[in-house]
Design an enzyme around this catalytic site. Structure first.
Site, PDB file in Angstrom:
ATOM      1  N   HIS A   1      32.441 -14.326  36.510  1.00 38.88           N
ATOM      2  CA  HIS A   1      33.810 -14.072  36.032  1.00 38.88           C
ATOM      3  C   HIS A   1      33.795 -13.221  34.768  1.00 38.88           C
ATOM      4  O   HIS A   1      34.727 -13.259  33.978  1.00 38.88           O
ATOM      5  CB  HIS A   1      34.523 -15.399  35.783  1.00 38.88           C
ATOM      6  CG  HIS A   1      34.643 -16.214  37.026  1.00 38.88           C
ATOM      7  ND1 HIS A   1      35.745 -16.179  37.846  1.00 38.88           N
ATOM      8  CD2 HIS A   1      33.755 -17.042  37.622  1.00 38.88           C
ATOM      9  CE1 HIS A   1      35.544 -16.970  38.883  1.00 38.88           C
ATOM     10  NE2 HIS A   1      34.338 -17.503  38.779  1.00 38.88           N
TER      11      HIS A   1
ATOM     12  N   GLU B   1      11.778  -6.084  23.207  1.00 37.58           N
ATOM     13  CA  GLU B   1      10.859  -5.774  22.112  1.00 37.58           C
ATOM     14  C   GLU B   1       9.515  -5.279  22.657  1.00 37.58           C
ATOM     15  O   GLU B   1       8.794  -4.535  21.994  1.00 37.58           O
ATOM     16  CB  GLU B   1      10.656  -7.025  21.237  1.00 37.58           C
ATOM     17  CG  GLU B   1      10.301  -6.688  19.808  1.00 37.58           C
ATOM     18  CD  GLU B   1      10.473  -7.865  18.848  1.00 37.58           C
ATOM     19  OE1 GLU B   1      10.968  -7.642  17.738  1.00 37.58           O
ATOM     20  OE2 GLU B   1      10.109  -8.990  19.203  1.00 37.58           O
TER      21      GLU B   1
ATOM     22  N   LYS C   1      12.845  -3.358   8.134  1.00 35.82           N
ATOM     23  CA  LYS C   1      12.451  -4.438   7.225  1.00 35.82           C
ATOM     24  C   LYS C   1      12.174  -3.875   5.834  1.00 35.82           C
ATOM     25  O   LYS C   1      12.594  -4.433   4.819  1.00 35.82           O
ATOM     26  CB  LYS C   1      11.176  -5.121   7.736  1.00 35.82           C
ATOM     27  CG  LYS C   1      11.388  -6.037   8.914  1.00 35.82           C
ATOM     28  CD  LYS C   1      10.091  -6.778   9.183  1.00 35.82           C
ATOM     29  CE  LYS C   1      10.122  -7.487  10.510  1.00 35.82           C
ATOM     30  NZ  LYS C   1       8.824  -8.049  10.870  1.00 35.82           N
TER      31      LYS C   1
HETATM   32  O1  PA5 Z   1       7.743 -11.145  18.996  1.00 32.19           O
HETATM   33  C1  PA5 Z   1       7.519 -10.939  17.813  1.00 32.19           C
HETATM   34  O2  PA5 Z   1       6.380 -10.724  17.368  1.00 32.19           O
HETATM   35  C2  PA5 Z   1       8.653 -10.989  16.799  1.00 32.19           C
HETATM   36  O3  PA5 Z   1       9.898 -11.061  17.392  1.00 32.19           O
HETATM   37  C3  PA5 Z   1       8.476 -12.182  15.880  1.00 32.19           C
HETATM   38  O4  PA5 Z   1       8.514 -13.370  16.633  1.00 32.19           O
HETATM   39  C4  PA5 Z   1       9.541 -12.241  14.789  1.00 32.19           C
HETATM   40  O5  PA5 Z   1       9.640 -11.014  14.120  1.00 32.19           O
HETATM   41  C5  PA5 Z   1       9.217 -13.331  13.794  1.00 32.19           C
HETATM   42  O6  PA5 Z   1       7.956 -13.082  13.239  1.00 32.19           O
HETATM   43  P1  PA5 Z   1       7.110 -14.193  12.532  1.00 32.19           P
HETATM   44  O7  PA5 Z   1       6.806 -15.260  13.528  1.00 32.19           O
HETATM   45  O8  PA5 Z   1       5.898 -13.495  12.048  1.00 32.19           O
HETATM   46  O9  PA5 Z   1       7.934 -14.740  11.412  1.00 32.19           O
END
Ligand code: PA5
Length: 408
Positions: A285, A259, A398
């Site tokens: 494995h 990410e 989203k």
């Molecule tokens: O790293 C990030 O910012 C995202 O992966 C969030 O952790 C994830 O989308 C969840 O978001 P939130 O904590 O706002 O619910």
């Protein structure tokens, strides 16, 4: 932590670039994921909640992405508590959620709803379901504060506003610390306390190591090796601890790396280092054949733990040649032999790898690993001219999901 580098390409000197990006990073608010570790406020908030709810035998964390992967990883690596049951509601699969509901003792549970933004659909959906379940167990809306704790951004969060309305305590996730960098904030520290993990030691070690990393040659060497290989077509990163207890560290790393580092740069060019989760010896494995003889496009990050907490004898009297060979050794001897055997084979195949050696798996060393990889991710991203702290690529999905839902 001792780090070993095995590179088989001609690497160009990246010292100036890395130093410049490290300096910019240290001066930016993004460095807060290290700075806030020394602020006792966050640990104290967790202790207060722990004292209030420590009689609960079920701890249910509701969150997704960075609001769940870090806590899951901490619990599987370091949990010392065998009496309390942990549940992570980290997906919206109706069958799985129904299964989890059957396993929770609702009247004896604490529900920890974690969302930095305070508006994540998956997390809010699971919250609503848990409230309905509690109500079906006779809990009134006015009593929800006895079952829930929230964690969210200190200022801009609708979840916090809801918590205030319901009288539910909301712990603070520091403003400048994003989800995937938040494991050592109340996001992970509260469940860690319930698992009898020493959170002061976690934060102390992470802060002290994080404060010295920018001066460590081995840190800069790791960034340089990743960048040089990326330039030479090695755009995949295998993460492979030799430990079952660190299997979830692989999944935590995968989110952090993917990410943060997979996105378009300022010129719109697509950049990315694809992470591959793995763990030894099991994946010898499964995926190891590909790592050994498949395309030379992977850098492997291996973690070796020198001492295990337990060991078991392989002694036996069976009339079987392989079993006889094992007799006289222990399970840890076998794990070590598989690690060092694989490492030798990787060297023969010229597969680039970095080995992180830790003496044992404890708070001090896990915190060092966490902070090293977070720091590595941030600096690598800046050197690649991308913002490692945003995730614009998931936003469109989203929006379209909500559109689809409303057209049902
Ligand atoms: O790293 C990030 O910012 C995202 O992966 C969030 O952790 C994830 O989308 C969840 O978001 P939130 O904590 O706002 O619910």
């Amino acid at each position: 932590m001792q780090i070993e580098f095995n590179s088989y390409i001609q690497e160009s000197d990246k010292t100036d670039l890395i130093q410049k990006e490290v300096d910019n990073f240290l001066a930016s608010e993004r460095f807060d994921f290290v700075k806030t570790l020394s602020d006792k406020k966050y640990q104290n908030q967790c202790h207060t909640i722990f004292e209030r709810f420590k009689d609960r035998s079920h701890f249910v964390q509701i969150g997704i992405g960075g609001s769940s992967l870090g806590p899951e990883m901490l619990i599987s690596a370091l949990s010392k508590n065998t009496d309390r049951t942990f549940h992570f509601i980290n997906n919206i699969d109706p069958d799985k959620t129904a299964q989890q509901i059957n396993q929770i003792n609702f009247k004896d549970a604490l529900f920890y709803v974690v969302s930095k933004s305070g508006g994540t659909a998956e997390t809010l959906a699971s919250f609503a379901i848990m409230v309905n379940e509690l109500k079906s167990h006779g809990v009134k809306e006015s009593e929800l504060a006895n079952y829930f704790v929230f964690a969210s951004d200190p200022s801009t969060s609708q979840l916090r506003e809801l918590g205030d309305d319901l009288g539910i305590t909301t712990l603070d996730i520091p403003t400048n610390v994003g989800g995937r960098f938040s494991v050592l904030t109340p996001v992970g520290l509260l469940p860690a306390l319930f698992a009898e993990i020493d959170i002061e030691e976690l934060c102390r070690s992470a802060f002290s190591f994080g404060s010295e990393l920018s001066n460590l040659d081995s840190f800069k060497k790791a960034v340089s090796m990743i960048l040089n290989h990326h330039e030479n077509g090695y755009d995949q990163t295998v993460f492979m601890p030799y430990s079952s207890r660190l299997r979830d560290l692989s999944f935590w790393f995968i989110q952090l790396w993917a990410e943060s580092l997979g996105k378009k740069d300022k010129d719109g060019k697509r950049v990315g280092l694809t992470p591959i989760p793995s763990y030894g010896a099991t994946d010898q494995h499964s995926q190891m054949q590909l790592f050994m003889e498949g395309p030379l496009n992977k850098v492997m990050l291996l973690i070796n733990i020198k001492e295990s907490e337990h060991d078991l004898k392989l002694e036996n009297q069976f009339d079987h040649p392989k079993l006889q060979k094992l007799s006289g050794f222990t399970l840890k001897n076998l794990m070590d032999s598989e690690f060092f055997g694989t490492k030798k084979a990787l060297e023969e195949q010229n597969v680039p790898h970095i080995v992180f050696n830790i003496n044992k798996l404890n708070e001090e060393n896990l915190a060092k690993l966490v902070i090293f990889f977070e720091f590595l991710t941030a600096v690598t991203g800046f050197c690649l001219k991308i913002d490692p702290f945003n995730q614009p690529g998931v936003e469109a999905g989203k929006i379209y999901s909500f559109e689809w839902l409303h057209n049902l």
